[in-house]
Design a protein around this motif. Sequence first.
Motif, short mmCIF file in Angstrom:
data_model
loop_
_atom_site.label_atom_id
_atom_site.label_comp_id
_atom_site.label_asym_id
_atom_site.label_seq_id
_atom_site.Cartn_x
_atom_site.Cartn_y
_atom_site.Cartn_z
N PRO A 100 -8.09 67.38 -56.53
CA PRO A 100 -7.08 68.44 -56.60
C PRO A 100 -7.74 69.80 -56.78
N CYS A 146 -7.11 74.18 -56.52
CA CYS A 146 -6.15 75.27 -56.48
C CYS A 146 -6.78 76.46 -55.76
N HIS A 163 -10.98 73.89 -59.47
CA HIS A 163 -10.34 72.60 -59.70
C HIS A 163 -8.92 72.88 -60.18
N ASP A 164 -7.97 72.01 -59.82
CA ASP A 164 -6.57 72.32 -60.15
C ASP A 164 -6.16 71.80 -61.52
N ILE A 165 -6.99 70.98 -62.14
CA ILE A 165 -6.60 70.39 -63.42
C ILE A 165 -7.28 71.12 -64.58
N CYS A 166 -6.49 71.51 -65.55
CA CYS A 166 -6.99 72.21 -66.73
C CYS A 166 -8.00 71.34 -67.48
N SER A 167 -9.03 71.95 -68.03
CA SER A 167 -10.04 71.19 -68.78
C SER A 167 -9.55 70.81 -70.17
N ASN A 187 -3.85 67.55 -68.92
CA ASN A 187 -3.53 67.13 -67.56
C ASN A 187 -2.50 68.06 -66.92
N ASN A 225 -1.54 71.09 -64.06
CA ASN A 225 -1.92 71.69 -62.78
C ASN A 225 -1.96 73.20 -62.92
N CYS A 258 -2.85 78.55 -67.95
CA CYS A 258 -2.37 77.17 -67.86
C CYS A 258 -0.91 77.09 -68.29
#
Length: 103
Positions: free
Chosen positions: A27, A29, A41-45, A48, A50, A63
């Motif tokens: 995923p 962004c 990357h679309d997922i927050c560190s 979970n 987007n 986020c």
Amino acid sequence: MSEWTEVARAADVPEEGTLPVNVGGEPVCLYNLGGEIFATHDICSHGNANLSEGFIVEGQIECPFHQGMFDIRTGEATAAPCTVPIRTYPTKVENGVVWLKKT
Ligand code: FES
């Protein structure tokens, strides 16, 4: 994979907005900052979430879950609770097509 991959049409990434894309199952962004395309990357560190559903604030993505923030250009975490950077990807636009490279 380290080849350039076609991921979107530049016109589909809204001005000062985001576009989520799937790049080989990953995923990603895309962002349009003043007509220039960036990718993270679309997922927050932190969880979970987007990031493509978040808000752009002065070159940072906020986020949607806990309002942590990342620098879109560098992936650096810039606001709590986020501390771990997110991955960024080189991008280029050719003939209206966005290309991305996984390094
Ligand atoms: Fe993104 Fe918590 S999941 S700040």
